[in-house]
Scaffold this motif. Sequence first.
Motif, PDB file in Angstrom:
ATOM      1  N   ASN A 287      47.689 -34.966 -22.970  1.00  0.00           N
ATOM      2  CA  ASN A 287      46.337 -35.470 -22.752  1.00  0.00           C
ATOM      3  C   ASN A 287      45.457 -34.996 -23.897  1.00  0.00           C
ATOM      4  N   LEU A 288      45.051 -35.932 -24.753  1.00  0.00           N
ATOM      5  CA  LEU A 288      44.110 -35.600 -25.816  1.00  0.00           C
ATOM      6  C   LEU A 288      42.700 -35.673 -25.236  1.00  0.00           C
ATOM      7  N   ILE A 289      41.918 -34.643 -25.484  1.00  0.00           N
ATOM      8  CA  ILE A 289      40.569 -34.571 -24.947  1.00  0.00           C
ATOM      9  C   ILE A 289      39.603 -34.424 -26.116  1.00  0.00           C
ATOM     10  N   VAL A 290      38.776 -35.411 -26.331  1.00  0.00           N
ATOM     11  CA  VAL A 290      37.782 -35.312 -27.394  1.00  0.00           C
ATOM     12  C   VAL A 290      36.752 -34.271 -26.984  1.00  0.00           C
ATOM     13  N   TYR A 291      36.561 -33.284 -27.812  1.00  0.00           N
ATOM     14  CA  TYR A 291      35.675 -32.163 -27.503  1.00  0.00           C
ATOM     15  C   TYR A 291      34.319 -32.636 -26.988  1.00  0.00           C
ATOM     16  N   ASN A 292      33.912 -32.073 -25.866  1.00  0.00           N
ATOM     17  CA  ASN A 292      32.621 -32.382 -25.253  1.00  0.00           C
ATOM     18  C   ASN A 292      31.584 -31.438 -25.847  1.00  0.00           C
ATOM     19  N   LYS A 293      30.728 -31.968 -26.678  1.00  0.00           N
ATOM     20  CA  LYS A 293      29.768 -31.149 -27.430  1.00  0.00           C
ATOM     21  C   LYS A 293      28.921 -30.287 -26.510  1.00  0.00           C
ATOM     22  N   ILE A 294      28.875 -28.993 -26.801  1.00  0.00           N
ATOM     23  CA  ILE A 294      28.065 -28.037 -26.066  1.00  0.00           C
ATOM     24  C   ILE A 294      26.869 -27.642 -26.918  1.00  0.00           C
ATOM     25  N   LYS A 295      25.715 -27.598 -26.292  1.00  0.00           N
ATOM     26  CA  LYS A 295      24.497 -27.216 -26.990  1.00  0.00           C
ATOM     27  C   LYS A 295      24.669 -25.838 -27.625  1.00  0.00           C
ATOM     28  N   ASP A 296      24.211 -25.701 -28.859  1.00  0.00           N
ATOM     29  CA  ASP A 296      24.250 -24.442 -29.618  1.00  0.00           C
ATOM     30  C   ASP A 296      25.650 -24.073 -30.114  1.00  0.00           C
ATOM     31  N   SER A 297      26.633 -24.961 -29.929  1.00  0.00           N
ATOM     32  CA  SER A 297      27.972 -24.685 -30.437  1.00  0.00           C
ATOM     33  C   SER A 297      28.122 -25.248 -31.836  1.00  0.00           C
ATOM     34  N   GLN A 298      28.876 -24.543 -32.686  1.00  0.00           N
ATOM     35  CA  GLN A 298      29.119 -25.040 -34.042  1.00  0.00           C
ATOM     36  C   GLN A 298      30.236 -26.075 -34.068  1.00  0.00           C
ATOM     37  N   PHE A 299      30.986 -26.198 -32.987  1.00  0.00           N
ATOM     38  CA  PHE A 299      32.074 -27.166 -32.925  1.00  0.00           C
ATOM     39  C   PHE A 299      31.536 -28.570 -32.689  1.00  0.00           C
ATOM     40  N   ASN A 300      32.284 -29.547 -33.198  1.00  0.00           N
ATOM     41  CA  ASN A 300      31.880 -30.937 -33.033  1.00  0.00           C
ATOM     42  C   ASN A 300      33.085 -31.794 -32.653  1.00  0.00           C
ATOM     43  N   PRO A 301      32.844 -32.880 -31.923  1.00  0.00           N
ATOM     44  CA  PRO A 301      33.934 -33.806 -31.614  1.00  0.00           C
ATOM     45  C   PRO A 301      34.295 -34.616 -32.851  1.00  0.00           C
ATOM     46  N   PRO A 302      35.558 -34.972 -33.021  1.00  0.00           N
ATOM     47  CA  PRO A 302      35.939 -35.829 -34.141  1.00  0.00           C
ATOM     48  C   PRO A 302      35.556 -37.272 -33.860  1.00  0.00           C
ATOM     49  N   ASP A 303      35.540 -38.065 -34.908  1.00  0.00           N
ATOM     50  CA  ASP A 303      35.369 -39.507 -34.746  1.00  0.00           C
ATOM     51  C   ASP A 303      36.529 -40.046 -33.908  1.00  0.00           C
ATOM     52  N   LEU A 304      36.248 -41.067 -33.101  1.00  0.00           N
ATOM     53  CA  LEU A 304      37.271 -41.604 -32.207  1.00  0.00           C
ATOM     54  C   LEU A 304      38.510 -42.058 -32.966  1.00  0.00           C
ATOM     55  N   ASN A 305      38.347 -42.524 -34.211  1.00  0.00           N
ATOM     56  CA  ASN A 305      39.502 -42.965 -35.000  1.00  0.00           C
ATOM     57  C   ASN A 305      40.492 -41.823 -35.239  1.00  0.00           C
ATOM     58  N   TYR A 306      39.974 -40.606 -35.388  1.00  0.00           N
ATOM     59  CA  TYR A 306      40.865 -39.454 -35.545  1.00  0.00           C
ATOM     60  C   TYR A 306      41.715 -39.276 -34.290  1.00  0.00           C
ATOM     61  N   ALA A 307      41.072 -39.409 -33.125  1.00  0.00           N
ATOM     62  CA  ALA A 307      41.801 -39.280 -31.860  1.00  0.00           C
ATOM     63  C   ALA A 307      42.854 -40.369 -31.728  1.00  0.00           C
ATOM     64  N   LEU A 308      42.496 -41.591 -32.086  1.00  0.00           N
ATOM     65  CA  LEU A 308      43.433 -42.719 -31.989  1.00  0.00           C
ATOM     66  C   LEU A 308      44.612 -42.534 -32.942  1.00  0.00           C
ATOM     67  N   ASN A 309      44.338 -42.070 -34.159  1.00  0.00           N
ATOM     68  CA  ASN A 309      45.414 -41.843 -35.126  1.00  0.00           C
ATOM     69  C   ASN A 309      46.315 -40.685 -34.691  1.00  0.00           C
ATOM     70  N   PHE A 310      45.702 -39.649 -34.123  1.00  0.00           N
ATOM     71  CA  PHE A 310      46.463 -38.513 -33.596  1.00  0.00           C
ATOM     72  C   PHE A 310      47.396 -38.994 -32.492  1.00  0.00           C
ATOM     73  N   GLN A 311      46.857 -39.793 -31.596  1.00  0.00           N
ATOM     74  CA  GLN A 311      47.657 -40.350 -30.498  1.00  0.00           C
ATOM     75  C   GLN A 311      48.791 -41.218 -31.037  1.00  0.00           C
ATOM     76  N   LYS A 312      48.486 -42.040 -32.017  1.00  0.00           N
ATOM     77  CA  LYS A 312      49.488 -42.951 -32.582  1.00  0.00           C
ATOM     78  C   LYS A 312      50.662 -42.179 -33.180  1.00  0.00           C
ATOM     79  N   THR A 313      50.364 -41.085 -33.878  1.00  0.00           N
ATOM     80  CA  THR A 313      51.422 -40.269 -34.478  1.00  0.00           C
ATOM     81  C   THR A 313      52.369 -39.727 -33.407  1.00  0.00           C
ATOM     82  N   LEU A 314      51.809 -39.229 -32.324  1.00  0.00           N
ATOM     83  CA  LEU A 314      52.634 -38.678 -31.252  1.00  0.00           C
ATOM     84  C   LEU A 314      53.458 -39.767 -30.569  1.00  0.00           C
ATOM     85  N   ILE A 315      52.821 -40.891 -30.245  1.00  0.00           N
ATOM     86  CA  ILE A 315      53.527 -41.981 -29.558  1.00  0.00           C
ATOM     87  C   ILE A 315      54.655 -42.529 -30.426  1.00  0.00           C
TER      88      ILE A 315
END
Length: 360
Positions: A287-315
């Motif tokens: 289960n790939l989970i696009v990071y849910n942005k939290i206020k004041d966090s330095q982390f960011n969600p990737p663009d959806l295309n990154y998630a799709l390409n990541f999924q494609k590689t695994l499949i």
Amino acid sequence: MTYKIDNLSIKELQKFIIDLNEKPFRAKQLYKWIYQKGITSFEEMTDLPLNFRDKLSDIFEFTKITPIEQLLSKLDGSIKVLFELEDKNYIESVLMFDGERVTACVSTQVGCRMGCKFCNTAKIGLIRNLTSGEIIRQIIYLKDLARQNNKLLSNIVFMGMGEPLDNYENLTNSLDIILDEDGLNFSHRKVTVSTCGIIDKLYTLSKNYKVNIAISLNASSNKIRSKLMPINKKFNIEEIIKSIKNLPIPKRKRITIEYVLIDGINNTKRDANLLVKLLKGLPVKVNLIVYNKIKDSQFNPPDLNYALNFQKTLINNGVATFIRKSFGQDIEAACGQLYAKYYKERGLWKRSNLTQEIKQ
């Protein structure tokens, strides 16, 4: 001295009943009133003798959790609930609607001590474990909430605040009630326990319960996972892969690997290929989970295309992979967000931000 009746297993309750010189079958009657009918008053248990109800009232009381804030998502209809506990601590639960699939996401602890850097609950630290009664009360409340929306609760996931296996005894006590046909009567196929990877407890759980297992991996190398998830220093990726190979998994069941995609941290083509090497041929789904942005966090969600390409590689390499639908993005549905908001608005939030910079 009074006891919380909804903290007791059926065997413990039967012992109390026998000690009261009552017949053991009364325990099943009580179970049905408490868990199938949701009754929290002995007076309403009309098929029990009056003198027996009086005895129960003298010995037992019910766990109370009070909803103090409830947010409805305009995007997907999910509902997030902030509960106040009897000791004035707070926990969160979420009810999620996805067609006929209605899922209760419940908490097992007030806060969490695992320290995962991308998780808002980690900022709280561990305050205490929830009792089995407090766990069960969340489910009963969300079950009623689903019914109010003309839906039936179909699934339970232990993915709320806290690490379930860090509260093993109360988790399994609640599982006994959830899976008991005289209790909440859920199939093991409809219950999922998520863990950051406490391997010794995971073996014990798998030997005794057939529930679904989800393991938060979130990295394909120990270097990154140790920085994201301190538990990796004790139970690293190799230990997790070894456990997957050795766990007594029933046929046709697969372990879910949860992988939160964080921009610039763990979402590259290289990460995907390393993950393939780790998981290929194992009884898993991802289960790939696009990071849910939290206020004041330095982390960011990737663009959806990154998630799709990541999924494609695994499949493309034979690893079943899904992008998990995110619920409640407009109502702060990520674990700990509503808790933190409530405390900050009242000037009570004193815990420091534990998130630190992570570089590959």
